[in-house]
Design a protein around this motif. Sequence first.
Motif, PDB file in Angstrom:
ATOM      1  N   ASN A   1       0.830  -1.237  -0.115  1.00  0.00           N
ATOM      2  CA  ASN A   1      -0.050   0.063  -0.115  1.00  0.00           C
ATOM      3  C   ASN A   1       0.848   1.225  -0.080  1.00  0.00           C
TER       4      ASN A   1
ATOM      5  N   ASP B   1     -16.152   5.908  -4.902  1.00  0.00           N
ATOM      6  CA  ASP B   1     -15.783   4.553  -4.407  1.00  0.00           C
ATOM      7  C   ASP B   1     -14.560   4.645  -3.690  1.00  0.00           C
TER       8      ASP B   1
ATOM      9  N   LYS C   1      -8.949   4.745   3.534  1.00  0.00           N
ATOM     10  CA  LYS C   1      -7.908   4.415   4.756  1.00  0.00           C
ATOM     11  C   LYS C   1      -7.029   3.349   4.282  1.00  0.00           C
ATOM     12  N   ASN C   2      -7.425   2.771   2.896  1.00  0.00           N
ATOM     13  CA  ASN C   2      -6.477   1.755   2.310  1.00  0.00           C
ATOM     14  C   ASN C   2      -4.997   2.376   2.265  1.00  0.00           C
TER      15      ASN C   2
ATOM     16  N   PHE D   1      -3.151   3.611   4.627  1.00  0.00           N
ATOM     17  CA  PHE D   1      -2.569   3.222   6.068  1.00  0.00           C
ATOM     18  C   PHE D   1      -2.173   1.797   6.156  1.00  0.00           C
ATOM     19  N   PRO D   2      -1.095   1.314   6.724  1.00  0.00           N
ATOM     20  CA  PRO D   2      -0.057   2.213   7.365  1.00  0.00           C
ATOM     21  C   PRO D   2       0.780   2.826   6.425  1.00  0.00           C
TER      22      PRO D   2
ATOM     23  N   ASP E   1       6.251  -1.201   6.584  1.00  0.00           N
ATOM     24  CA  ASP E   1       7.419  -2.149   6.469  1.00  0.00           C
ATOM     25  C   ASP E   1       8.585  -1.341   6.317  1.00  0.00           C
TER      26      ASP E   1
ATOM     27  N   VAL F   1      -9.080   2.326  -4.622  1.00  0.00           N
ATOM     28  CA  VAL F   1     -10.540   1.644  -4.968  1.00  0.00           C
ATOM     29  C   VAL F   1     -10.206   0.136  -4.826  1.00  0.00           C
ATOM     30  N   LEU F   2      -9.085  -0.462  -5.150  1.00  0.00           N
ATOM     31  CA  LEU F   2      -8.749  -1.919  -5.370  1.00  0.00           C
ATOM     32  C   LEU F   2      -8.184  -2.424  -3.831  1.00  0.00           C
ATOM     33  N   GLY F   3      -7.434  -1.563  -3.308  1.00  0.00           N
ATOM     34  CA  GLY F   3      -7.033  -1.993  -2.030  1.00  0.00           C
ATOM     35  C   GLY F   3      -5.858  -2.955  -2.231  1.00  0.00           C
ATOM     36  N   SER F   4      -6.152  -4.214  -1.352  1.00  0.00           N
ATOM     37  CA  SER F   4      -5.149  -5.353  -1.369  1.00  0.00           C
ATOM     38  C   SER F   4      -5.380  -5.970  -2.620  1.00  0.00           C
ATOM     39  N   ALA F   5      -6.235  -5.821  -3.568  1.00  0.00           N
ATOM     40  CA  ALA F   5      -6.289  -6.572  -4.661  1.00  0.00           C
ATOM     41  C   ALA F   5      -5.374  -6.062  -5.932  1.00  0.00           C
TER      42      ALA F   5
ATOM     43  N   SER G   1      -2.927  -8.159  -7.863  1.00  0.00           N
ATOM     44  CA  SER G   1      -3.520  -9.394  -8.509  1.00  0.00           C
ATOM     45  C   SER G   1      -3.903  -9.061  -9.948  1.00  0.00           C
ATOM     46  N   LYS G   2      -4.282  -7.669 -10.214  1.00  0.00           N
ATOM     47  CA  LYS G   2      -4.871  -7.159 -11.541  1.00  0.00           C
ATOM     48  C   LYS G   2      -3.743  -6.980 -12.524  1.00  0.00           C
TER      49      LYS G   2
ATOM     50  N   ASN H   1      -9.687  -1.864 -14.283  1.00  0.00           N
ATOM     51  CA  ASN H   1     -10.835  -2.215 -13.355  1.00  0.00           C
ATOM     52  C   ASN H   1     -11.517  -1.226 -12.748  1.00  0.00           C
TER      53      ASN H   1
ATOM     54  N   GLU I   1     -16.929  -6.079 -11.998  1.00  0.00           N
ATOM     55  CA  GLU I   1     -16.561  -6.142 -10.515  1.00  0.00           C
ATOM     56  C   GLU I   1     -17.609  -5.596  -9.742  1.00  0.00           C
TER      57      GLU I   1
ATOM     58  N   GLN J   1     -15.834  -6.884  -6.384  1.00  0.00           N
ATOM     59  CA  GLN J   1     -14.428  -6.322  -5.959  1.00  0.00           C
ATOM     60  C   GLN J   1     -14.307  -6.207  -4.502  1.00  0.00           C
TER      61      GLN J   1
ATOM     62  N   ASP K   1     -13.389  -9.860  -3.481  1.00  0.00           N
ATOM     63  CA  ASP K   1     -12.183 -10.326  -3.908  1.00  0.00           C
ATOM     64  C   ASP K   1     -11.038  -9.697  -2.794  1.00  0.00           C
ATOM     65  N   GLU K   2     -11.136  -8.357  -2.542  1.00  0.00           N
ATOM     66  CA  GLU K   2     -10.327  -7.789  -1.351  1.00  0.00           C
ATOM     67  C   GLU K   2     -10.513  -8.248  -0.379  1.00  0.00           C
TER      68      GLU K   2
ATOM     69  N   ILE L   1      -8.502 -11.477  -0.392  1.00  0.00           N
ATOM     70  CA  ILE L   1      -6.856 -11.543  -0.602  1.00  0.00           C
ATOM     71  C   ILE L   1      -6.472 -10.948   0.687  1.00  0.00           C
ATOM     72  N   GLY L   2      -7.439 -10.068   1.254  1.00  0.00           N
ATOM     73  CA  GLY L   2      -6.673  -9.102   2.415  1.00  0.00           C
ATOM     74  C   GLY L   2      -6.291  -9.815   3.549  1.00  0.00           C
TER      75      GLY L   2
ATOM     76  N   PHE M   1      -3.802  -3.439  11.593  1.00  0.00           N
ATOM     77  CA  PHE M   1      -2.587  -3.550  10.750  1.00  0.00           C
ATOM     78  C   PHE M   1      -2.357  -2.050  10.588  1.00  0.00           C
ATOM     79  N   ARG M   2      -3.417  -1.225  10.143  1.00  0.00           N
ATOM     80  CA  ARG M   2      -2.965   0.182   9.760  1.00  0.00           C
ATOM     81  C   ARG M   2      -2.665   1.029  11.103  1.00  0.00           C
TER      82      ARG M   2
ATOM     83  N   PRO N   1       1.365  -1.343  12.660  1.00  0.00           N
ATOM     84  CA  PRO N   1       1.934  -2.136  11.583  1.00  0.00           C
ATOM     85  C   PRO N   1       3.080  -3.226  12.206  1.00  0.00           C
TER      86      PRO N   1
END
Lengths: 366, 395
Positions: A37, A165, A169-170, A172-173, A177, A237-241, A244-245, A251, B133, B177, B180-181, B184-185, B344-345, B348
């Motif tokens: 992220n 959409d 908050k996606n 953060f953090p 790492d 919009v897609l965050g953790s996904a 994978s796109k 998308n 999606e 969507q 999926d998130e 995966i998350g 996690f946010r 971390p």
Amino acid sequence: MEKGKISALQMAIMMYPMIVASAILGVPSITAKYAKNDLWLSPIFASIIGYVTVYIVYKLHELYPKQTVIQFSEYILGRLLGKILGLLFLFFYIQTTGVILREYAEFIVDSFLVRTPISVTMASMVLLCAFIVYGGLEVIGRAAQLFFPLFVFPLLILIILVVPDFEFKNIFPILGDGIWPPIKGAIVPSGWFTEFFMVIFLFPFLTDKKKGMKYGMLTVFAVMVTLVVVNLVVLFVLGSATSSKVYPLMNVARYISIAEFFENFESAVMAIWIVGTFIKISGFYYVAVLSTAQWLKLSDYRPIIWPIGILIVVFGFWSIPNTLEIERFNEGTFPMFGIIVQTIIPLLLLLIAVLRKKKRKKTESS
Amino acid sequence: MKNIFLLVLVSGVTLLVSGCWDRVEVNDLAIVTAAAIDKKDDNQIELSLQIFIPKALSSGGGQGGGTGGGGAVTLVTSHKGSNISDALSKLQSEFPRRVFWGHCKVFIFGERLAKAGIQEQMDFLLRHPQPRERAYVYVSEGKAKPILELFAPLERYSAERLREISDLHLGMQVTLQDLDEKLIGIAQAAALPRVDILPPEKGQEKSQGKPYIVGTAVFKKDKMIGKLTENETRGILWIRNEIEASTVTFKLGAEKGKISINPIEATIKLVPVIQNKKWIMVVKIDTEGSIIQNGTNLNLSSTKLIRAVEKAFAKEIEKRIKLAFQQTQQVLKADIVGFGEEFFRKYPKQWKENEGRWDKIYPEIELEIEIKAHVRRQGYINKPGGMPEKEVKEQ
């Protein structure tokens, strides 16, 4: 050879879609693979190499204001070595154009013209680009100017429409790492930023040469901002996904839905991509043709437009068997390849040129 | 002469480059409006598609509902196969038009399939360029196929009906969507709305049943492990900040009758806290609503009583949240509200240290709820409606 002139602004307008068009589609996914992220930070690190490249190129240009790298490398390295280096650049540009062309065609075939043979998609694009290259640098510059709004506005509209959409908050953090993941993620986009090396072929034809450096730097900055914004949009919009796109922005565009009838916006992405790729391929194609003509010391570059066009299509086929290979090339090969050819070699050229000049001055003064 | 030759050449070229390969006429397409995927025996699945019949709409068949069956604008076709694409290609060979997914906005997984795992089928839906999606995903109570066969008098077809219900935000609203998130998350848990069929009234045909959303199916990884009732779902919606227009009804102290409040606005903040190795989630809710029914004999115009109502309103919300969280945390042990992500946010580092232990930490998270509830409006009357003034209690 080339008698046309373009302004520094036209150069900037040419360079911007040349880098952005292909970088917004597949690169966010590769960046996300490493940076998670923090992917939006990567273009900032990657852009450093863009600034450095433009600086090196401008310094070289100051030493040899009327020549392109194909011509002055013979002065710097001597005839034989200069020719060999020229050949490397030729190969680089023809091959890279082939890859870009294939990437364009794969995207079109993958998502829109599913049953159209890929050779047709590739050939028609090269045909179109050949016409514009035939027109020369001025025509490319003006076409870029003409298409620039068509490239930027759909992108802006797309971003605005997808705001509802957003999942802010996606983000953060931030640096969860540490600093390394975004730096690792920057390696691939930095390959794109090295493509700014191309301005070395444009500087000699500028009407306002003094502004060359300024506009070059501005373009790098504009590209960086665009990539940061696009990466943020994709992340929101897609965050953790995201990782994978294959084409995350696609998308995102598909996800737009305003009041249930303003939907299915992927054609906007296609428009952006085609306009941008058209300018990109024209630019690369032009440079490949121009440098071949200069390397062979031809009086005109027009006769070799068609042969090179065929070579580009063939390279698009030869060098890549499938989309997975494109991804692997973009991820594993191109960053190193691009940085070596477009940043490190010019840097060495600059060093040698400067040393030689000093030596000459010394011998002259003694 | 040269010009004419050029003109002919150019016109010839336009014929060649107009992209005729991928020309598709609308009347060659079978537009899928909903898809249901069920698990069958011997490792097979059954793919059922609800396909739009354009002819029925153009001849005005859409309105001719009433009698049932007659004015159907969709048909349902299905086929077995080892996975979606296999079933699809078999189905295609029996179907005159090319299946087109671009307008499919509803995917329903059968309960059995959901329990066995949906990952394999998700791959198709995400990989294929046509399915959107943004399509909503559901889990059916029992088999999924019958839902597609239903007849929707108010809307054009049953899939449309489901989608409209989802848009009301009374239950979970999950797109492909989102799912999926979630899968995966880091939480590795997801929730999907559950669809059931209201049985038809006596004397009506079977297809007159109505699909509706009954609650939530809870997924851990890609397998369904349990259900939440409608009430529990409301609690989850409160935590996830997805609550919209669902009435809260509660008793006020020892008074007879109940008060109903419609929450107009709610802002919900999740604040994760790690204190002395204790993981605490603070849920901060700020909500306001208006009274829509007052079944007690109290005159709620007085500030004192309104305070009391606000308190009771807050208590009721708290109760709902606790009930839902209890169920997901203690019984199902699946982090469908995404607490893991919140931790996690914000933390971390601690998250990284405990990454593998989330399954153990989650059931031990303490929930602290802080609710500020306000009643802003009371509607068109102040005293209880239809009650003689003598009986109204002012205090």
